[in-house]
Design an enzyme around this catalytic site. Structure first.
Site, PDB file in Angstrom:
ATOM      1  N   LYS A 163      -4.758   1.784  -1.280  1.00 14.48           N
ATOM      2  CA  LYS A 163      -3.645   1.135  -1.992  1.00 14.48           C
ATOM      3  C   LYS A 163      -2.365   1.555  -1.280  1.00 14.48           C
ATOM      4  O   LYS A 163      -1.906   2.699  -1.410  1.00 14.48           O
ATOM      5  CB  LYS A 163      -3.634   1.579  -3.452  1.00 14.48           C
ATOM      6  CG  LYS A 163      -2.637   0.811  -4.299  1.00 14.48           C
ATOM      7  CD  LYS A 163      -2.879   1.103  -5.766  1.00 14.48           C
ATOM      8  CE  LYS A 163      -1.999   0.269  -6.674  1.00 14.48           C
ATOM      9  NZ  LYS A 163      -0.587   0.455  -6.474  1.00 14.48           N
TER      10      LYS A 163
ATOM     11  N   TYR B 243      -4.456  -8.096   2.084  1.00 19.87           N
ATOM     12  CA  TYR B 243      -5.634  -7.701   1.304  1.00 19.87           C
ATOM     13  C   TYR B 243      -6.121  -8.740   0.307  1.00 19.87           C
ATOM     14  O   TYR B 243      -6.972  -8.436  -0.517  1.00 19.87           O
ATOM     15  CB  TYR B 243      -5.345  -6.398   0.568  1.00 19.87           C
ATOM     16  CG  TYR B 243      -4.022  -6.348  -0.179  1.00 19.87           C
ATOM     17  CD1 TYR B 243      -3.769  -7.191  -1.242  1.00 19.87           C
ATOM     18  CD2 TYR B 243      -3.038  -5.440   0.205  1.00 19.87           C
ATOM     19  CE1 TYR B 243      -2.570  -7.149  -1.916  1.00 19.87           C
ATOM     20  CE2 TYR B 243      -1.827  -5.381  -0.465  1.00 19.87           C
ATOM     21  CZ  TYR B 243      -1.601  -6.234  -1.525  1.00 19.87           C
ATOM     22  OH  TYR B 243      -0.413  -6.190  -2.199  1.00 19.87           O
TER      23      TYR B 243
ATOM     24  N   CYS C 273      32.785  16.340  -4.270  1.00 15.64           N
ATOM     25  CA  CYS C 273      34.001  17.060  -3.925  1.00 15.64           C
ATOM     26  C   CYS C 273      34.979  15.994  -3.413  1.00 15.64           C
ATOM     27  O   CYS C 273      34.660  15.262  -2.474  1.00 15.64           O
ATOM     28  CB  CYS C 273      33.736  18.079  -2.822  1.00 15.64           C
ATOM     29  SG  CYS C 273      35.285  18.749  -2.190  1.00 15.64           S
TER      30      CYS C 273
ATOM     31  N   CYS D 202      37.829  19.729   2.977  1.00 19.20           N
ATOM     32  CA  CYS D 202      36.562  20.432   2.737  1.00 19.20           C
ATOM     33  C   CYS D 202      35.686  20.322   3.990  1.00 19.20           C
ATOM     34  O   CYS D 202      35.447  19.214   4.474  1.00 19.20           O
ATOM     35  CB  CYS D 202      35.874  19.800   1.528  1.00 19.20           C
ATOM     36  SG  CYS D 202      34.357  20.647   1.090  1.00 19.20           S
TER      37      CYS D 202
ATOM     38  N   LYS E  96      -5.511   5.767  -8.998  1.00 22.67           N
ATOM     39  CA  LYS E  96      -4.320   6.431  -8.467  1.00 22.67           C
ATOM     40  C   LYS E  96      -4.654   7.866  -8.070  1.00 22.67           C
ATOM     41  O   LYS E  96      -5.233   8.610  -8.865  1.00 22.67           O
ATOM     42  CB  LYS E  96      -3.228   6.460  -9.545  1.00 22.67           C
ATOM     43  CG  LYS E  96      -2.740   5.078  -9.920  1.00 22.67           C
ATOM     44  CD  LYS E  96      -1.779   4.538  -8.894  1.00 22.67           C
ATOM     45  CE  LYS E  96      -0.651   3.887  -9.549  1.00 22.67           C
ATOM     46  NZ  LYS E  96       0.611   3.943  -9.337  1.00 22.67           N
TER      47      LYS E  96
ATOM     48  N   GLU F 227     -10.471  -0.358  -0.956  1.00 23.30           N
ATOM     49  CA  GLU F 227      -9.378  -0.440   0.026  1.00 23.30           C
ATOM     50  C   GLU F 227      -8.312   0.577  -0.331  1.00 23.30           C
ATOM     51  O   GLU F 227      -8.147   0.900  -1.505  1.00 23.30           O
ATOM     52  CB  GLU F 227      -8.721  -1.827  -0.031  1.00 23.30           C
ATOM     53  CG  GLU F 227      -9.593  -2.934   0.441  1.00 23.30           C
ATOM     54  CD  GLU F 227      -9.005  -4.284   0.042  1.00 23.30           C
ATOM     55  OE1 GLU F 227      -7.772  -4.412   0.003  1.00 23.30           O
ATOM     56  OE2 GLU F 227      -9.800  -5.185  -0.230  1.00 23.30           O
TER      57      GLU F 227
ATOM     58  N   ASP G 263       1.432   1.958  -0.353  1.00 24.63           N
ATOM     59  CA  ASP G 263       2.602   2.132  -1.212  1.00 24.63           C
ATOM     60  C   ASP G 263       3.824   1.512  -0.539  1.00 24.63           C
ATOM     61  O   ASP G 263       4.654   2.196   0.063  1.00 24.63           O
ATOM     62  CB  ASP G 263       2.819   3.633  -1.456  1.00 24.63           C
ATOM     63  CG  ASP G 263       3.698   3.857  -2.666  1.00 24.63           C
ATOM     64  OD1 ASP G 263       3.986   2.883  -3.384  1.00 24.63           O
ATOM     65  OD2 ASP G 263       4.095   5.022  -2.889  1.00 24.63           O
TER      66      ASP G 263
ATOM     67  N   CYS H 281      33.810  22.972  -6.083  1.00 24.84           N
ATOM     68  CA  CYS H 281      33.105  22.828  -4.806  1.00 24.84           C
ATOM     69  C   CYS H 281      32.799  24.208  -4.217  1.00 24.84           C
ATOM     70  O   CYS H 281      33.708  25.029  -4.065  1.00 24.84           O
ATOM     71  CB  CYS H 281      33.959  22.025  -3.830  1.00 24.84           C
ATOM     72  SG  CYS H 281      33.214  21.911  -2.203  1.00 24.84           S
TER      73      CYS H 281
ATOM     74  N   CYS I   6      34.966  24.599  -0.840  1.00 25.09           N
ATOM     75  CA  CYS I   6      36.433  24.655  -0.756  1.00 25.09           C
ATOM     76  C   CYS I   6      37.101  24.950  -2.096  1.00 25.09           C
ATOM     77  O   CYS I   6      38.326  25.068  -2.163  1.00 25.09           O
ATOM     78  CB  CYS I   6      36.985  23.365  -0.157  1.00 25.09           C
ATOM     79  SG  CYS I   6      36.857  21.956  -1.272  1.00 25.09           S
TER      80      CYS I   6
HETATM   81  S1  IVH Z   1      -5.038  -6.361  -4.638  1.00 25.28           S
HETATM   82  C1  IVH Z   1      -4.787  -9.332  -8.266  1.00 25.28           C
HETATM   83  N1  IVH Z   1      -5.158  -4.568  -2.714  1.00 25.28           N
HETATM   84  O1  IVH Z   1      -0.850  -2.742  -5.708  1.00 25.28           O
HETATM   85  C2  IVH Z   1      -4.910  -8.172  -7.328  1.00 25.28           C
HETATM   86  N2  IVH Z   1      -3.213  -4.593  -4.093  1.00 25.28           N
HETATM   87  O2  IVH Z   1      -0.984  -2.780  -8.820  1.00 25.28           O
HETATM   88  C3  IVH Z   1      -3.991  -8.205  -6.242  1.00 25.28           C
HETATM   89  N3  IVH Z   1      -1.517  -2.952  -3.452  1.00 25.28           N
HETATM   90  O3  IVH Z   1       0.911  -5.630  -6.522  1.00 25.28           O
HETATM   91  C4  IVH Z   1      -3.701  -6.916  -5.604  1.00 25.28           C
HETATM   92  N4  IVH Z   1      -2.593  -2.114  -1.738  1.00 25.28           N
HETATM   93  O4  IVH Z   1       1.414  -4.538  -4.284  1.00 25.28           O
HETATM   94  C5  IVH Z   1      -4.437  -5.064  -3.760  1.00 25.28           C
HETATM   95  N5  IVH Z   1      -5.378  -3.093  -0.941  1.00 25.28           N
HETATM   96  C6  IVH Z   1      -4.658  -3.567  -1.963  1.00 25.28           C
HETATM   97  C7  IVH Z   1      -3.389  -3.064  -2.291  1.00 25.28           C
HETATM   98  C8  IVH Z   1      -2.700  -3.595  -3.373  1.00 25.28           C
HETATM   99  C9  IVH Z   1      -1.477  -2.066  -2.458  1.00 25.28           C
HETATM  100  C10 IVH Z   1      -0.427  -3.123  -4.443  1.00 25.28           C
HETATM  101  C11 IVH Z   1       0.042  -4.539  -4.567  1.00 25.28           C
HETATM  102  C12 IVH Z   1      -0.170  -4.912  -6.017  1.00 25.28           C
HETATM  103  C13 IVH Z   1      -0.300  -3.586  -6.677  1.00 25.28           C
HETATM  104  C14 IVH Z   1      -1.232  -3.738  -7.864  1.00 25.28           C
END
Ligand code: IVH
Length: 671
Positions: free
Chosen positions: A119, A228, A427, A433, A315, A117, A121, A409, A412
């Site tokens: 991740k 998720y 400033c 200014c 990551k 999946e 942000d 600055c 000014c």
């Molecule tokens: S699973 C016990 N799935 O990443 C596992 N986490 O470092 C539960 N996150 O705190 C997390 N997308 O905030 C999972 N598809 C995804 C995610 C996801 C983002 C974040 C989440 C979690 C952190 C884990």
């Protein structure tokens, strides 16, 4: 409004309206296919609001009307998570991911399926549903306990308040609350126009928004959420992937682009595809989460102290390139903060050509130990503006001088100041200014302040350049002949500006006060001040004791106000604004038919009345200066008795010798 409806009919209508509105929300927000116009939607919502306020016995915290948020401030309650919210161990290379797969296979003695999946942000959230209704929403917090942000979460329109289909009676679902790039960009643009601090990235914007006390602002920020992870005792599927599909049927937006993978090779393919394709997504991602699909196998693998053994985060590498530093500019923002910006030899990065990078503040320059002509590494991380993350010191010419932050600055010449605990140099020349002057005017005309239609930052720039405007009072001296001489300013636009300025003379005192841009006097402080210190003249004379006796006004704010009024140019400005005239006094709102006949009297009402609903009667009491109280005490002036009056109220009134009067006698008190 609904004289002939029986309670059962009202309830039916309310339930139907709620269902219809939720379906329209899904059509609009989730399916992107609205079937009614915004106007029709507003009409349905208006009907529901009216019925709910008239029949409070049918109130429901999960009604779609609750999505608009409330103005009530509250502290967040801390809630202990039933299942702790763990984090994931991180990996940064294909090798580490393959090692994870090997570990899983060795520990479980199986070759299970995996789910990859994206991740997201954003900021994580845990929702509890009971009997198909949202019960609670809690932030991750420290993993053990988090903040109860239910009221804010209710405003997120893609989060279902009521579920469909065959859902478990009780379960938790976890996901990520995100701010899509488009919303983030618009929010920052608006904040820039208002001279407010910008959010560095969508993650900060999402988590900052979720923690706001005012849920109606949260509602306006258009957050989104993807889910998720489902937890509970009686789930109907063993597969995580299959559970996600079910959750989608119940009404959740689930992890976008989730994919089942059979082995390491398929997982690595997913990683390489999304490493590139993620640039096309409407929200920020920082990697991929790889999970064992079967809940049974997950259980077998178990957890370490911090994270599950059945999942790992991969990551994405932030894209990084090397290029040459050409020079450093120092920009003075509308608030006076000075930001160093690096000019770079143009270089390709993440699909765009980068020529400039933010250096944030003096500390960043110092910690990078930046020298003229350095070869620097530039990264596009979670932040939108690329940043310099390092210097190749081996390639440095030993004779090159280090980059120094400026002392005065650049606009000014005023010596810069830095306040304790703050990273930025400012400033302080707020009335002299150019960028600060323009910033003040922009703040003055902004939507939440004087809301002057037709004027924007570009026009302010032009007006300033032409020497037509140096402070906010000058705006009100502008003539049409002057405006039409500006670049690209037509007859109509000029009229619109003049009309906008005229209309702003009706803006109430509290907003004028906010518009003046006195340091620390934001919207709420201005409101509190205007309500207790009723005019600008009284405010001008107020000393520290008077100011700090106002609710929520501390010494810092009070000193800033006193300082503002101590400057001659500000006093002159106020006098000119009086001549306009702007509203520089709080208005006492005179309601139609109001009087002071009931001042000092308190009333309890009981039973039903012929000429008023209970709410109408209460409103009438207040209109005449009386006070409504809910229970009888020795201090109550009258009990107004309607039909079917509660016997205990009557008894208590008799006991305490409180006069019991009829609806008709009440009327004679106010006639
Ligand atoms: S699973 C016990 N799935 O990443 C596992 N986490 O470092 C539960 N996150 O705190 C997390 N997308 O905030 C999972 N598809 C995804 C995610 C996801 C983002 C974040 C989440 C979690 C952190 C884990």
């Amino acid at each position: 409004m609904y004289p002939s409806m029986l309670p059962e009919e009202v309830k039916k209508r309310i339930v139907k309206l709620r269902q219809d509105i939720e379906q329209h929300n899904i059509n609009y927000y989730k399916l992107n296919q609205p079937v009614i116009s915004d106007f029709e939607f507003d009409m349905l919502m208006g009907d529901l609001l009216a019925l709910e306020s008239k029949f409070p016995q049918f109130a429901d915290p999960n009604s779609p009307t609750q999505r608009v948020g409330s103005d009530i401030s509250r502290e967040f309650q801390q809630v202990v998570h039933q299942y702790p919210m763990l984090s994931l161990s991180n990996s940064y290379s294909d090798t580490e991911v393959s090692e994870f797969v090997q570990r899983v296979e060795k520990f479980s003695g199986e070759t299970p399926d995996y789910v990859c999946e994206l991740k997201l942000d954003g900021t994580s959230i845990s929702l509890t549903y009971q009997d198909g209704e949202l019960l609670r929403a809690v932030t991750r917090g420290d993993g053990e306990k988090g903040d109860d942000v239910t009221a804010n979460v209710r405003t997120i329109r893609t989060i279902p308040l009521k579920l469909h289909g065959n859902y478990p009676a009780q379960f938790e679902i976890r996901g990520e609350i995100v701010m899509p790039f488009a919303v983030f960009d618009a929010l920052n643009r608006e904040r820039a126009e208002q001279g407010e601090q910008l959010f560095a990235n969508p993650r900060n914007a999402a988590s900052g928004t979720l923690k706001m006390q005012n849920s109606s602002i949260v509602a306006s920020r258009k957050l989104d959420a993807y889910f998720y992870y489902i937890l509970g005792e009686n789930l109907q599927e063993d597969g995580h992937f299959e559970l996600l599909q079910q959750a989608s049927d119940w009404g959740f937006q689930i992890s976008a682009h989730a994919q089942k993978c059979r082995d390491a090779a398929e997982i690595l393919r997913y990683l390489s595809v999304w490493d590139k394709k993620r640039d096309e997504l409407p929200f920020a991602t920082d990697g991929v989460v790889i999970k064992v699909n079967s809940k049974r196998v997950q259980e077998e693998l178990g957890y370490t102290a911090k994270s599950p053994r059945w999942a790992i985060a991969y990551k994405f590498k932030a894209e990084r390139v090397a290029t040459k530093l050409l020079s450093v500019d120092f920009q003075v923002g509308r608030t006076g903060a000075v930001t160093p910006v690096a000019n770079l030899e143009p270089v390709q990065l993440g699909g765009t050509v980068v020529k400039r990078a933010s250096l944030h503040n003096a500390d960043v320059i110092e910690s990078l130990d930046l020298h003229a002509n350095d070869i620097v590494f530039v990264e596009k991380g979670g932040e939108i503006i690329p940043k310099i993350v390092g210097v190749d010191t081996l390639l440095r010419d030993p004779a090159s001088a280090s980059v120094q932050f400026i002392h005065d600055c650049p606009e000014c010449g005023t010596p810069l100041v830095r306040e304790e605990g703050e990273a930025a140099w400012y400033c302080p020349n707020e009335d002299g200014c150019p960028p600060l002057i323009k910033g003040k005017i922009e703040h003055f005309i902004s939507r939440k302040a004087m809301n002057v239609d037709g004027l924007g930052s570009e026009t302010i720039d032009l007006l300033y350049q032409q020497g037509l405007v140096r402070n906010v009072a000058d705006l009100y001296d502008l003539k049409k002949e002057q405006l039409v001489t500006l670049d690209r300013m037509g007859d109509k636009s000029a009229d619109r500006i003049l009309d906008g300025l005229k209309a702003s003379t009706e803006i109430p005192f509290e907003r004028v006060l906010f518009a003046l841009g006195i340091r620390y006097v934001g919207e709420t402080v201005a409101k509190k001040l205007a309500r207790s210190i009723k005019s600008i003249d009284l405010l001008k004379q107020a000393d520290l004791t008077t100011l700090t006796s106002v609710d929520e006004i501390g010494v810092k704010i009070a000193e800033s106000i006193i300082d503002w009024f101590s400057k001659e140019q500000h006093l002159q400005l106020v006098e000119r604004l009086k001549i306009v005239p702007l509203k520089l006094e709080s208005e006492i709102i005179q309601l139609e038919g109001s009087s002071e006949k009931l001042i000092g009297l308190s009333f309890v009402i009981s039973g039903t009345f012929k000429n008023y609903s209970r709410d109408e009667l209460k409103a009438d009491i207040e209109l005449h200066g009386g006070k409504n109280v809910s229970s009888i005490s020795a201090k109550t002036s009258y009990l107004i008795a309607g039909e079917n009056i509660g016997p205990s109220k009557l008894e208590k009134a008799t006991q305490l010798k409180i006069p019991v009067i009829s609806e008709e006698s009440y009327r004679s008190l106010t006639d």
